[in-house]
Design a protein around this motif. Structure first.
Motif, PDB file in Angstrom:
ATOM      1  N   ARG A  19     -30.777  -6.560  11.977  1.00 43.80           N
ATOM      2  CA  ARG A  19     -31.779  -5.531  11.724  1.00 43.80           C
ATOM      3  C   ARG A  19     -32.344  -5.605  10.304  1.00 43.80           C
ATOM      4  O   ARG A  19     -33.487  -5.201  10.064  1.00 43.80           O
ATOM      5  N   ARG A  20     -31.552  -6.128   9.380  1.00 39.92           N
ATOM      6  CA  ARG A  20     -31.965  -6.168   7.974  1.00 39.92           C
ATOM      7  C   ARG A  20     -32.107  -7.598   7.463  1.00 39.92           C
ATOM      8  O   ARG A  20     -31.991  -7.844   6.267  1.00 39.92           O
ATOM      9  N   ARG A  21     -32.365  -8.514   8.362  1.00 38.28           N
ATOM     10  CA  ARG A  21     -32.429  -9.922   7.975  1.00 38.28           C
ATOM     11  C   ARG A  21     -33.563 -10.192   6.994  1.00 38.28           C
ATOM     12  O   ARG A  21     -33.415 -10.979   6.057  1.00 38.28           O
ATOM     13  N   ARG A  22     -34.708  -9.556   7.175  1.00 43.82           N
ATOM     14  CA  ARG A  22     -35.828  -9.786   6.261  1.00 43.82           C
ATOM     15  C   ARG A  22     -35.535  -9.206   4.885  1.00 43.82           C
ATOM     16  O   ARG A  22     -35.850  -9.826   3.854  1.00 43.82           O
ATOM     17  N   MET A  23     -34.965  -8.029   4.847  1.00 41.96           N
ATOM     18  CA  MET A  23     -34.607  -7.421   3.570  1.00 41.96           C
ATOM     19  C   MET A  23     -33.593  -8.283   2.832  1.00 41.96           C
ATOM     20  O   MET A  23     -33.719  -8.523   1.620  1.00 41.96           O
ATOM     21  N   LEU A  24     -32.592  -8.785   3.548  1.00 43.26           N
ATOM     22  CA  LEU A  24     -31.562  -9.607   2.922  1.00 43.26           C
ATOM     23  C   LEU A  24     -32.142 -10.917   2.396  1.00 43.26           C
ATOM     24  O   LEU A  24     -31.770 -11.381   1.314  1.00 43.26           O
ATOM     25  N   ALA A  25     -33.055 -11.513   3.159  1.00 40.29           N
ATOM     26  CA  ALA A  25     -33.683 -12.751   2.700  1.00 40.29           C
ATOM     27  C   ALA A  25     -34.496 -12.508   1.431  1.00 40.29           C
ATOM     28  O   ALA A  25     -34.463 -13.318   0.489  1.00 40.29           O
ATOM     29  N   MET A  26     -35.203 -11.392   1.363  1.00 42.66           N
ATOM     30  CA  MET A  26     -35.999 -11.080   0.179  1.00 42.66           C
ATOM     31  C   MET A  26     -35.106 -10.772  -1.017  1.00 42.66           C
ATOM     32  O   MET A  26     -35.403 -11.186  -2.150  1.00 42.66           O
ATOM     33  N   LEU A  27     -34.007 -10.065  -0.793  1.00 41.68           N
ATOM     34  CA  LEU A  27     -33.081  -9.766  -1.885  1.00 41.68           C
ATOM     35  C   LEU A  27     -32.452 -11.039  -2.424  1.00 41.68           C
ATOM     36  O   LEU A  27     -32.329 -11.216  -3.647  1.00 41.68           O
ATOM     37  N   ALA A  28     -32.041 -11.941  -1.532  1.00 41.49           N
ATOM     38  CA  ALA A  28     -31.444 -13.207  -1.970  1.00 41.49           C
ATOM     39  C   ALA A  28     -32.451 -14.045  -2.741  1.00 41.49           C
ATOM     40  O   ALA A  28     -32.127 -14.633  -3.785  1.00 41.49           O
ATOM     41  N   ALA A  29     -33.693 -14.105  -2.251  1.00 43.08           N
ATOM     42  CA  ALA A  29     -34.733 -14.865  -2.950  1.00 43.08           C
ATOM     43  C   ALA A  29     -35.022 -14.247  -4.317  1.00 43.08           C
ATOM     44  O   ALA A  29     -35.193 -14.968  -5.317  1.00 43.08           O
ATOM     45  N   GLY A  30     -35.077 -12.924  -4.373  1.00 43.87           N
ATOM     46  CA  GLY A  30     -35.296 -12.254  -5.646  1.00 43.87           C
ATOM     47  C   GLY A  30     -34.174 -12.517  -6.632  1.00 43.87           C
ATOM     48  O   GLY A  30     -34.414 -12.696  -7.834  1.00 43.87           O
ATOM     49  N   MET A  31     -32.933 -12.567  -6.127  1.00 44.70           N
ATOM     50  CA  MET A  31     -31.792 -12.850  -6.995  1.00 44.70           C
ATOM     51  C   MET A  31     -31.884 -14.254  -7.581  1.00 44.70           C
ATOM     52  O   MET A  31     -31.663 -14.469  -8.780  1.00 44.70           O
ATOM     53  N   VAL A  32     -32.229 -15.232  -6.742  1.00 43.37           N
ATOM     54  CA  VAL A  32     -32.346 -16.615  -7.208  1.00 43.37           C
ATOM     55  C   VAL A  32     -33.459 -16.732  -8.249  1.00 43.37           C
ATOM     56  O   VAL A  32     -33.281 -17.358  -9.312  1.00 43.37           O
ATOM     57  N   LEU A  33     -34.618 -16.147  -7.975  1.00 41.46           N
ATOM     58  CA  LEU A  33     -35.745 -16.248  -8.897  1.00 41.46           C
ATOM     59  C   LEU A  33     -35.436 -15.572 -10.226  1.00 41.46           C
ATOM     60  O   LEU A  33     -35.796 -16.091 -11.302  1.00 41.46           O
ATOM     61  N   PHE A  34     -34.768 -14.430 -10.179  1.00 38.70           N
ATOM     62  CA  PHE A  34     -34.462 -13.729 -11.427  1.00 38.70           C
ATOM     63  C   PHE A  34     -33.477 -14.513 -12.283  1.00 38.70           C
ATOM     64  O   PHE A  34     -33.671 -14.670 -13.497  1.00 38.70           O
ATOM     65  N   GLU A  35     -32.404 -15.010 -11.665  1.00 42.80           N
ATOM     66  CA  GLU A  35     -31.425 -15.773 -12.436  1.00 42.80           C
ATOM     67  C   GLU A  35     -32.024 -17.075 -12.946  1.00 42.80           C
ATOM     68  O   GLU A  35     -31.697 -17.538 -14.041  1.00 42.80           O
ATOM     69  N   ALA A  36     -32.913 -17.677 -12.154  1.00 42.06           N
ATOM     70  CA  ALA A  36     -33.603 -18.882 -12.622  1.00 42.06           C
ATOM     71  C   ALA A  36     -34.467 -18.566 -13.840  1.00 42.06           C
ATOM     72  O   ALA A  36     -34.552 -19.371 -14.783  1.00 42.06           O
ATOM     73  N   LEU A  37     -35.100 -17.400 -13.846  1.00 42.01           N
ATOM     74  CA  LEU A  37     -35.904 -16.983 -14.993  1.00 42.01           C
ATOM     75  C   LEU A  37     -35.040 -16.822 -16.235  1.00 42.01           C
ATOM     76  O   LEU A  37     -35.424 -17.244 -17.338  1.00 42.01           O
ATOM     77  N   ILE A  38     -33.860 -16.225 -16.078  1.00 42.05           N
ATOM     78  CA  ILE A  38     -32.944 -16.061 -17.211  1.00 42.05           C
ATOM     79  C   ILE A  38     -32.546 -17.427 -17.763  1.00 42.05           C
ATOM     80  O   ILE A  38     -32.489 -17.641 -18.987  1.00 42.05           O
ATOM     81  N   VAL A  39     -32.271 -18.369 -16.872  1.00 40.93           N
ATOM     82  CA  VAL A  39     -31.889 -19.719 -17.301  1.00 40.93           C
ATOM     83  C   VAL A  39     -33.045 -20.385 -18.050  1.00 40.93           C
ATOM     84  O   VAL A  39     -32.848 -21.027 -19.088  1.00 40.93           O
ATOM     85  N   VAL A  40     -34.266 -20.240 -17.543  1.00 40.71           N
ATOM     86  CA  VAL A  40     -35.438 -20.829 -18.202  1.00 40.71           C
ATOM     87  C   VAL A  40     -35.624 -20.238 -19.595  1.00 40.71           C
ATOM     88  O   VAL A  40     -35.906 -20.958 -20.568  1.00 40.71           O
ATOM     89  N   VAL A  41     -35.460 -18.928 -19.710  1.00 44.16           N
ATOM     90  CA  VAL A  41     -35.586 -18.278 -21.020  1.00 44.16           C
ATOM     91  C   VAL A  41     -34.519 -18.811 -21.974  1.00 44.16           C
ATOM     92  O   VAL A  41     -34.801 -19.106 -23.144  1.00 44.16           O
ATOM     93  N   ALA A  42     -33.291 -18.946 -21.493  1.00 41.79           N
ATOM     94  CA  ALA A  42     -32.204 -19.447 -22.335  1.00 41.79           C
ATOM     95  C   ALA A  42     -32.461 -20.880 -22.789  1.00 41.79           C
ATOM     96  O   ALA A  42     -32.131 -21.253 -23.915  1.00 41.79           O
ATOM     97  N   ARG A  43     -33.046 -21.686 -21.904  1.00 43.45           N
ATOM     98  CA  ARG A  43     -33.314 -23.079 -22.267  1.00 43.45           C
ATOM     99  C   ARG A  43     -34.503 -23.206 -23.218  1.00 43.45           C
ATOM    100  O   ARG A  43     -34.564 -24.114 -24.040  1.00 43.45           O
ATOM    101  N   THR A  44     -35.450 -22.279 -23.115  1.00 43.99           N
ATOM    102  CA  THR A  44     -36.685 -22.387 -23.886  1.00 43.99           C
ATOM    103  C   THR A  44     -36.529 -21.843 -25.300  1.00 43.99           C
ATOM    104  O   THR A  44     -36.958 -22.465 -26.278  1.00 43.99           O
TER     105      THR A  44
END
Length: 273
Positions: A14-39
């Motif tokens: 029932r919540r598969r779309r919400m979970l997919a969006m939350l997981a994608a948001g988590m990956v993108l946010f942590e990737a942003l933190i890593v990019v900031v740390a590297r830059t």
């Protein structure tokens, strides 16, 4: 899985779309933190003209104070205790915990569920398993994003061992377990979805605020023991590649106590809306 654990599968489906969006948001946010740390070196981000990181910032480093925010472990740890990270976790926990019992009681569908030969213990067990799998997914997504960034960056890899990233992810699972246990207990006893979601958000938001005040203002320091964020220290895990077993036991104990309380609360309550 659908035949043997229908309630578990239905809760996730029932919540598969919400979970997919939350997981994608988590990956993108942590990737942003890593990019900031590297830059930009963390010291340049958070050190002022006096050459010292403000003491209040230590509350955002995911550390008890040993790891500075103006460091690679501190900055990556901040990504694992950032309000955005917290919001994603609370959204998942609050949504699925509310759907465990309280939402069906509010909608009047709980009686239809119980007409089938399904015990109350099985109901809460399968719904709890759905919440556990969800937080495991979100923490795995965040850990994988940070691990990939550390592995691809020599400067980050030199300061943050991959074992530390893995242990920070394990600590994140313990922290979310601490939150989901009480949320399920409230769902088992409550009659409204809003009660569970509100309590879950309050638990996370108030806990973060208490830990921040306790770390930033010395007279309030004893209050830090009341917050789950005091025991969740991903910055320390990233820096030292060590799991603090005392805090882990407390996080697991609180979550386990909440889940254990959910079974008798559901067994003894009236399911009528």
């Amino acid at each position: 899985m659908r035949r043997h654990f229908p309630l578990l599968w239905l809760a996730l489906h029932r919540r598969r779309r919400m979970l997919a969006m939350l997981a994608a948001g988590m990956v993108l946010f942590e990737a942003l933190i890593v990019v900031v740390a590297r830059t930009v070196p963390p010291a340049q981000l958070f050190t002022g003209t006096i050459g010292k990181t403000p003491s209040a910032f230590k509350a955002f480093s995911g550390s008890t104070g040993d790891v500075s925010l103006a460091s690679y472990p501190g900055l990556l740890g901040a990504g694992l205790v950032h309000p955005f990270w917290i919001a994603l976790q609370l959204t998942a926990i609050g949504s699925l915990a509310a759907a465990a019992v309280a939402a069906d009681v509010e909608a009047g569908t709980i009686e239809l569920l119980m007409v089938r030969p399904i015990s109350r213990a099985r109901l809460i067990a399968e719904r709890a398993a759905a919440v556990v799998l969800t937080v495991l997914l979100l923490n795995a997504a965040a850990t994988a994003a940070v691990a990939a960034g550390v592995w691809l960056s020599p400067s980050l890899h030199q300061a943050v061992p991959l074992r530390g990233v893995l242990l920070a992810g394990v600590l994140g699972c313990c922290f979310t377990w601490c939150l989901l246990g009480p949320a399920l207990a409230i769902s088992a006893a409550g009659r409204r979805r809003a009660q569970v979601i509100g309590a879950t958000i309050a638990f996370g938001a108030v806990g973060f605020a208490v830990n921040f005040v306790a770390m930033a203002w010395s007279p309030a320091a004893p209050l830090r023991f009341l917050s789950p964020f005091h025991y969740y220290t991903p910055g320390d895990a990233l820096a030292h590649a060590h799991l603090p077993w005392g805090p882990v036991a407390i996080l697991l104990g609180v979550g386990g106590a909440g889940l254990a309380a959910a079974f008798p609360l559901l067994a003894r309550r009236d399911l009528a809306p």
